[in-house]
Design a protein around this motif. Structure first.
Motif, PDB file in Angstrom:
ATOM      1  N   UNK A 187      36.673  39.679  39.608  1.00 50.26           N
ATOM      2  CA  UNK A 187      37.528  40.862  39.560  1.00 50.26           C
ATOM      3  C   UNK A 187      37.125  41.731  38.376  1.00 50.26           C
ATOM      4  N   UNK A 188      36.579  42.927  38.612  1.00 49.81           N
ATOM      5  CA  UNK A 188      36.320  43.849  37.498  1.00 49.81           C
ATOM      6  C   UNK A 188      37.649  44.416  37.003  1.00 49.81           C
ATOM      7  N   UNK A 189      37.919  44.275  35.729  1.00 47.11           N
ATOM      8  CA  UNK A 189      39.213  44.688  35.192  1.00 47.11           C
ATOM      9  C   UNK A 189      39.075  45.009  33.711  1.00 47.11           C
ATOM     10  N   UNK A 249      36.164  35.881  36.411  1.00 43.92           N
ATOM     11  CA  UNK A 249      36.081  34.933  37.521  1.00 43.92           C
ATOM     12  C   UNK A 249      37.355  34.116  37.556  1.00 43.92           C
ATOM     13  N   UNK A 250      38.065  34.202  38.677  1.00 49.40           N
ATOM     14  CA  UNK A 250      39.346  33.511  38.809  1.00 49.40           C
ATOM     15  C   UNK A 250      39.295  32.550  39.992  1.00 49.40           C
ATOM     16  N   UNK A 284      50.476  36.699  44.670  1.00 53.13           N
ATOM     17  CA  UNK A 284      50.543  37.388  43.378  1.00 53.13           C
ATOM     18  C   UNK A 284      50.135  36.437  42.259  1.00 53.13           C
ATOM     19  N   UNK A 285      49.203  36.871  41.456  1.00 54.68           N
ATOM     20  CA  UNK A 285      48.789  36.138  40.263  1.00 54.68           C
ATOM     21  C   UNK A 285      49.349  36.891  39.064  1.00 54.68           C
ATOM     22  N   UNK A 286      50.444  36.376  38.532  1.00 61.39           N
ATOM     23  CA  UNK A 286      51.152  37.056  37.460  1.00 61.39           C
ATOM     24  C   UNK A 286      50.290  37.135  36.205  1.00 61.39           C
ATOM     25  N   UNK A 287      50.214  38.346  35.637  1.00 67.75           N
ATOM     26  CA  UNK A 287      49.488  38.539  34.389  1.00 67.75           C
ATOM     27  C   UNK A 287      47.989  38.572  34.519  1.00 67.75           C
ATOM     28  N   UNK A 288      47.465  38.565  35.759  1.00 64.33           N
ATOM     29  CA  UNK A 288      46.018  38.561  35.952  1.00 64.33           C
ATOM     30  C   UNK A 288      45.487  39.946  36.310  1.00 64.33           C
TER      31      UNK A 288
END
Length: 375
Positions: free
Chosen positions: A138-140, A210-211, A226-230
């Motif tokens: 995930x680009x963030x 990478x998650x 939903x991945x909280x805080x990610x």
């Protein structure tokens, strides 16, 4: 047309708890979401109705006003605009009106939260049915490693000189006096004297993460995890947003899914349909035997209980429905052709009632049609 009672819309009692309220809304949202019901012209209206009811009842202040005044609480100026804001939201309304004039927006003195992110995940049907763990990139924006997200080179912050540490400033526009988030510190009340040389005071940097995502068994198209805080890190150490992983299931070569049921075609030979046969039917957990009775017709369905998909919500398994298709044989040998010709020779027009009931029904229908046309 008068509005329905919000509690009735969500199918809950007036004593409903916040958890039960959310659960009921999610059930209705999944049922009537326009993306899941493209052929239902009423689904969008039902979805909007449920969303409006939940927005009011999930807010303690709005719910109290609704319990006291009903729909009238949000009409004739009692509750203000924006879908029923209560008396205490007037400052937000003026903030929306004048925010662009002063270039500040309607902040409330809190540091701005990081943005939520959306990731589309393609899954095979088997992965969706049985669950899977996937690694995604995930680009963030993440917290700056050099300043730990503070945005300060030396870790020190000082009181904002613009708002004197309050995080809000008062603006005057004619007769209106409103408070807005401080444009200099973004509402935190603090300022950085020495910005971090890596992130230039932003407190965050662009990075591809990478998650590992665990997809539960039974998910379907449009389901979200939903991945909280990610999500994106907030500026200057503010709270991170969330990451929403949305599921898209690829088409399968054999099965089609509808809810928790699976459908498949079951091609059989002419002789198998006429005489009956025992066949092996594929399922997602291996082959199972199925008995085809004699005189089976194209279009007939056989239901295998519990061979569908286990619901991600209640664990109940759907069924596998096999749709029979009687195939006409092709590339016949001379012997096969001779045998079929011999079989065909045994039939006569008078045998239609016994051997071809559907054909007789069709012929009778044609005769009735022509008799009406020519009369």
């Amino acid at each position: 047309m008068s509005k329905r009672d919000y509690y009735e819309v969500l199918s809950v009692e007036r004593t409903v708890t916040e958890v039960e309220l959310k659960k009921s809304f999610r059930r209705l949202a999944m049922k009537y979401h326009p993306d899941r019901c493209p052929d239902d012209p009423h689904a969008q209206e039902k979805f909007k109705e449920a969303k409006e009811a939940y927005e009011v009842l999930s807010d303690a202040q709005k719910r109290a006003m609704y319990d006291q005044h009903g729909h009238a609480a949000f009409e004739h100026g009692m509750g203000g605009g924006r879908g029923g804001a209560g008396f205490g939201d007037m400052g937000d309304i003026f903030g929306d009106i004048f925010g662009d004039i002063f270039g500040m927006g309607g902040g409330r003195g809190r540091a701005r939260r990081g943005a939520d992110l959306r990731y589309l995940m393609d899954l095979d049907l088997e992965e969706a049915v049985f669950g899977v763990e996937k690694k995604i990139e995930v680009p963030t924006q993440v917290n700056c490693h050099h300043c730990n997200g503070s945005g300060s080179e030396d870790g020190k912050v000082v009181q904002c000189k613009t708002c004197q540490g309050h995080g809000r400033v008062r603006m005057q526009n004619g007769i209106f006096s409103i408070q807005q988030a401080c444009p200099h510190c973004g509402g935190s009340g603090q300022a950085i004297e020495k910005p971090c040389r890596q992130c230039r005071g932003e407190g965050r940097l662009e990075e591809t993460r990478t998650l590992s995502v665990r997809i539960p068994a039974g998910v379907d198209n449009g389901d979200r995890i939903r991945l909280t805080g990610q999500g994106e890190a907030g500026p200057a150490g503010a709270e991170s947003g969330d990451l929403y992983v949305e599921v898209q299931v690829r088409e399968h070569a054999i099965f089609q899914r509808q809810g928790n049921d699976l459908y498949c075609e079951l091609p059989i030979r002419f002789a198998q349909a006429a005489l009956g046969a025992e066949l092996a039917v594929p399922t997602l957990e291996g082959e199972v035997p199925i008995q085809i009775p004699a005189e089976t017709q194209t279009g007939q369905q056989f239901r295998l209980r519990g061979r569908g998909v286990k619901s991600v919500r209640n664990g109940r398994a759907g069924d596998l429905i096999c749709h029979v298709v009687v195939e006409t044989p092709v590339r016949l040998t001379k012997q096969q052709r001779d045998l079929l010709e011999q079989l065909e020779a045994t039939f006569s027009e008078g045998d239609a009632d016994r051997h071809m009931p559907r054909a007789k029904t069709w012929v009778d229908g044609v005769k009735q049609f022509w008799s009406r046309v020519t009369s």
